[in-house]
Design a protein around this motif. Structure first.
Motif, mmCIF file in Angstrom:
data_model
loop_
_atom_site.group_PDB
_atom_site.id
_atom_site.type_symbol
_atom_site.label_atom_id
_atom_site.label_comp_id
_atom_site.label_asym_id
_atom_site.label_seq_id
_atom_site.Cartn_x
_atom_site.Cartn_y
_atom_site.Cartn_z
ATOM 1 N N LYS A 408 35.656 32.033 21.280
ATOM 2 C CA LYS A 408 37.094 32.239 21.150
ATOM 3 C C LYS A 408 37.723 32.567 22.495
ATOM 4 O O LYS A 408 38.815 32.153 22.812
ATOM 5 N N ALA A 409 37.033 33.378 23.285
ATOM 6 C CA ALA A 409 37.606 33.808 24.567
ATOM 7 C C ALA A 409 36.544 33.739 25.654
ATOM 8 O O ALA A 409 35.344 33.826 25.377
ATOM 9 N N THR A 410 36.964 33.548 26.865
ATOM 10 C CA THR A 410 36.026 33.581 27.971
ATOM 11 C C THR A 410 35.848 35.031 28.418
ATOM 12 O O THR A 410 36.664 35.899 28.107
ATOM 13 N N VAL A 411 34.770 35.291 29.136
ATOM 14 C CA VAL A 411 34.528 36.639 29.646
ATOM 15 C C VAL A 411 35.558 36.945 30.733
ATOM 16 O O VAL A 411 35.808 36.136 31.623
ATOM 17 N N GLY A 412 36.176 38.091 30.651
ATOM 18 C CA GLY A 412 37.204 38.488 31.595
ATOM 19 C C GLY A 412 36.617 39.037 32.887
ATOM 20 O O GLY A 412 35.396 39.097 33.063
ATOM 21 N N PRO A 413 37.484 39.464 33.783
ATOM 22 C CA PRO A 413 37.021 40.020 35.055
ATOM 23 C C PRO A 413 36.585 41.479 34.908
ATOM 24 O O PRO A 413 36.968 42.154 33.953
ATOM 25 N N VAL A 414 35.775 41.944 35.851
ATOM 26 C CA VAL A 414 35.513 43.381 35.986
ATOM 27 C C VAL A 414 36.826 44.042 36.409
ATOM 28 O O VAL A 414 37.509 43.550 37.310
ATOM 29 N N ALA A 441 36.661 39.782 39.532
ATOM 30 C CA ALA A 441 37.015 41.198 39.574
ATOM 31 C C ALA A 441 38.443 41.377 40.024
ATOM 32 O O ALA A 441 38.987 40.562 40.773
ATOM 33 N N GLU A 442 39.068 42.453 39.554
ATOM 34 C CA GLU A 442 40.421 42.754 39.992
ATOM 35 C C GLU A 442 40.686 44.237 39.911
ATOM 36 O O GLU A 442 40.087 44.955 39.112
ATOM 37 N N VAL A 443 41.608 44.705 40.756
ATOM 38 C CA VAL A 443 42.112 46.075 40.669
ATOM 39 C C VAL A 443 43.249 46.075 39.652
ATOM 40 O O VAL A 443 44.043 45.124 39.608
ATOM 41 N N TYR A 444 43.337 47.117 38.826
ATOM 42 C CA TYR A 444 44.458 47.226 37.892
ATOM 43 C C TYR A 444 45.740 47.410 38.692
ATOM 44 O O TYR A 444 45.854 48.347 39.476
ATOM 45 N N LEU A 445 46.675 46.511 38.534
ATOM 46 C CA LEU A 445 47.876 46.534 39.364
ATOM 47 C C LEU A 445 49.124 46.929 38.596
ATOM 48 O O LEU A 445 50.239 46.846 39.117
ATOM 49 N N GLY A 446 48.955 47.347 37.339
ATOM 50 C CA GLY A 446 50.113 47.870 36.614
ATOM 51 C C GLY A 446 50.375 49.301 37.039
ATOM 52 O O GLY A 446 49.757 49.825 37.969
#
Lengths: 523, 523
Positions: A408-414, A441-446
């Protein structure tokens, strides 16, 4: 920089019959198209990407309403010309071949994939923009080209994940039908057209329905009486024999992929009556079918030519190992018979799925094609032999989903969460290291204020791991890792006590960040 | 089956300003998009494929001509609505985010790639359908999001084959310009718009041109006098200082990729005047630029905020290793300053190519973007911070071609020629074996009579090998292989004697077909 007057807010909606595709949907379609491309290329086909916009003149005024050339297509006027969005990939191929025939190799083997547009009434599962994925050989008169397309289609289906036994490619020939019409003594083009139209309903009404419609007429399921073509029983018999040769019962319940103009090819057309009976698959039965067809077409030259072609296709495929467990001669393939001029082929998925009412039914057609020798002639006056197939990419994806073969969904980033805004460059350094190791990977930017929101975000992104570090962790040279896959499992099954222990979250050395996350991802 | 009346033959032509892409062109663009996708995904971005058709209402009536909403876009009326083809990927993103904001993660990182359409006058190298390839972060107020996009853009360029040193990403900030306008005492919105319009010409007319246009006016290269904005020298000075900070000379000669509406973003806009001077790239110079900017914006709150943001972007990028050899603060980036609300960035290729007159010039811009906080507000009334980049895929491909980093054509399939029609299944068996070994291969399916045509076909397909076998070969269990790559080399350089020896054609055992061809392909 022109000022816009104040006006009510626009609605944030796609036009009716259009939709957007997100994340995994786009990725899965792309992955499928990549697999199909690989097979097409292996067979020597080259890519063509024609413009989405064509002149209405080049597309062909395929519907007679000259005052409104945009019936069926999306069209607009530009000075003296009408332009339109392509409604399939075959009409543009004809234009391209006519335009560049002196530069293109002959035969020209091309594949094309991309959206096409139909200005039709949208319905559930029926969109006005959808993908097609075609391969055609232009300039090859030999039925070896048709046989090859069938073999390639078989390879494509297996490559994208439809195992042998779950599909069947069925081959028919328009010339055999022409022979049948000749034997019937049906020379009047108007009556021939009536018969073709009736045959096209075979998938829906079955053999008895076709028999009634070719004769006096038929009471349809809504209670309305449909006038018949008015043929005599002796004329009707060869048609029904032709359609049912090799079948114990009428072959029903297909969902059509076809290429004829203006008929919604490539999309869903359900059938509610009758039940699909798989034709018998042995070589002996195949031989019987050919003999039976030869009997039906009698002395018709064209009919016999058609049977010869089917025999040659069957022979070429068999020596290459494409036996009747994959590709069969089957006169009940009627879709597009009015459009094609020689061999016609259709790929059906033979496994059952449940319909919207929970009843089992065959999945049905996912690809179709055939030989058409007239398309280029419109432009040049010269008939150019061509044969090709169109794969209904969205139908094929739906089939893989129905069989549970796509996630259903692909694996998201760390997700590296933000505990301390002032350490942004430290968080960025972590994702840089992860990316350098090939890890999404990504930093939370909210807005980082509400830490719960950050974890909800990680959830929504289907993130496998969240990294957590505040000033305390930075001082000690450590970070916290939260294994979100394991965490979700524990949340489903664990007791409150177990939950409190939070084994899915643990501390590691900052220096081991990449290695520890690799360990989790591998697990 | 409606009959079409006899009419003159349609022209086989694309509409003006549209074109087709063949073989290697399609494959090379696909390969590039795949590389870009890989980088975007590594950074945590998810795919979005929105519909090609939008309501004109959702796209925005960005041009004031309400009677003809199709000015600049391709549009048509459908009942009460006007529909149009998307002209970029940003407007659909705004619509999608507004429509699905409750389901989408926040921030929403999405990438999109596909064709967009502009109803503009076509010209050489200027098409009305072209590819864009965007990545945007919606809902992230922090300039860490802008810094990240710049870093990602740098990674993308290196990944597709532009080495470090051959490109430069330049960053500016609209807020600094607002500060400059504030310092100038320019409060009148109409005059501010005039100044923005003038600054936008900086790439073409240079610092002295901007100085004249902000003052009394200027004689342009055609001899026409262009009226100036009429500012006093004291007002003009800060603008020119802003634009030229960190430069010895005006930075000229860019070819613009930009996203502002209706301005041909993503396509070529050449500049003939002036010469491009690369800004100095040391960290010290970067620090000086920031100090200089702070001096120019004086006490303006917004101006100082802009300088702070640039400083933060610079700091975040530096700690991640993206130094001024790759990404620089450069106030001369003016494209889109009227459109963006915060940081603005542009990627330029800094190597020289020859223009159509053989003069060397910078290759110029291949990507651009920035922060825009108002797009979603049109739909929801709420300002949503967003920042993103658009890569001009066709420009980037042109750059790789200019540097000789892409082949003109891809390697074609092995061609099995047909000497004896009756052995078609034997020829098919050969290509089956080759394909099973992963080698592109096909049987010649044209009319086999003229053997020379078959070799010409192999040539046109850029085939590496032709396989030749007639009854004699079949009887002896051998085939002839013709190494067409070697053959072409010999034809270029060999004497007639050498040519006659035909060392490029040799006989092998039929059983060794796959192994021998693998050997040729490896060599």
């Amino acid at each position: 920089m022109a000022k816009v007057k104040k006006q009510p807010r626009p609605k944030a909606e796609t036009p009716k019959g259009f939709r957007d595709y997100f994340g995994a949907e786009v990725a899965q379609r792309k992955a499928m198209l990549d697999e199909i491309t690989a097979v097409y290329q292996l067979y020597g086909f080259d890519a063509l990407e024609s413009s989405a916009v064509e002149t209405v003149e080049a597309l062909g005024k395929f519907l007679p309403d000259v005052d409104r050339p945009n019936e069926g297509v999306f069209a607009w006027q530009e000075e003296d010309d009408w332009l339109a969005l392509r409604y399939d990939l075959t009409a543009p191929l004809a234009r391209v071949y006519a335009q560049f025939r002196n530069d293109l190799p002959t035969p020209y083997r091309r594949f094309a994939m991309g959206p096409v547009w139909r200005n039709e009434k949208p319905g559930p599962g029926r969109f006005r923009q959808f993908y097609q994925c075609d391969a055609d050989t232009v300039g090859a008169p030999s039925v070896a080209a048709d046989a090859e397309i069938c073999a390639m289609l078989s390879d494509v289906l297996e490559r994208v994940g439809i195992p042998r036994g779950d599909y069947l490619i069925r081959v028919n020939n328009r010339k055999v039908l022409n022979g049948v019409l000749e034997v019937m003594g049906l020379a009047d083009p108007a009556q021939q057209a009536d018969v073709l139209r009736t045959i096209d309903k075979f998938d829906k009404v079955g053999a008895s329905g076709v028999r009634e419609l070719l004769g006096k007429g038929r009471l349809d399921s809504s209670g309305a009486f449909i006038d018949g073509v008015g043929l005599a029983e002796a004329q009707i018999e060869p048609v029904v024999s032709f359609l049912t040769t090799g079948h114990q019962q009428a072959n029903l319940g297909g969902m059509g992929i076809q290429r004829p103009l203006g008929q919604g090819g490539g999309q869903i057309a359900t059938s509610n009556e009758g039940a699909f009976i798989t034709p018998e698959l042995s070589g002996a039965v195949q031989k019987n079918i050919l003999e039976e067809l030869r009997r039906i077409v009698g002395s018709s030259t064209q009919g016999n030519e058609g049977v010869d072609e089917l025999a040659e296709i069957s022979r070429l495929l068999n020596v290459q190992g494409y036996g009747p467990d994959r590709i069969v001669i089957d006169p009940s393939v009627v879709r597009g018979l009015g459009y094609y001029t020689g061999p016609v082929y259709e790929a059906e998925l033979t496994f059952e799925i449940k319909d919207e009412k929970g009843r089992p039914r065959q999945f049905g057609s996912v690809a179709g094609g055939g030989r058409y020798d007239d398309l280029v002639k419109r432009f040049t006056g010269q008939a150019v032999p061509a044969t090709g197939v169109s794969i209904g990419v969205d139908r094929l994806l739906a089939a893989l989903h129905a069989k549970g073969r796509l996630d259903k969904a692909t694996v998201g980033p760390v997700i590296v969460t933000v505990m301390d805004r002032d350490r942004m460059s430290d968080y960025q350094a972590m994702v840089s290291e992860l990316r350098a190791a090939g890890i999404r990977a990504e930093v939370y930017l909210g807005n980082p204020k509400n830490f719960g929101n950050q974890l909800k975000y990680a959830d929504k992104r289907n993130a496998p791991v969240a990294v957590i570090a505040g000033s305390e962790e930075f001082d000690q040279g450590v970070v916290q890792l939260k294994d979100l896959v394991l965490g979700a499992k524990i949340a489903e099954t664990a007791t409150h006590e177990e939950w409190k222990e939070q084994p899915a979250q643990f501390e590691i050395k900052r220096a081991d960040l990449v290695a520890e996350i690799q360990k989790i991802l591998a697990g």
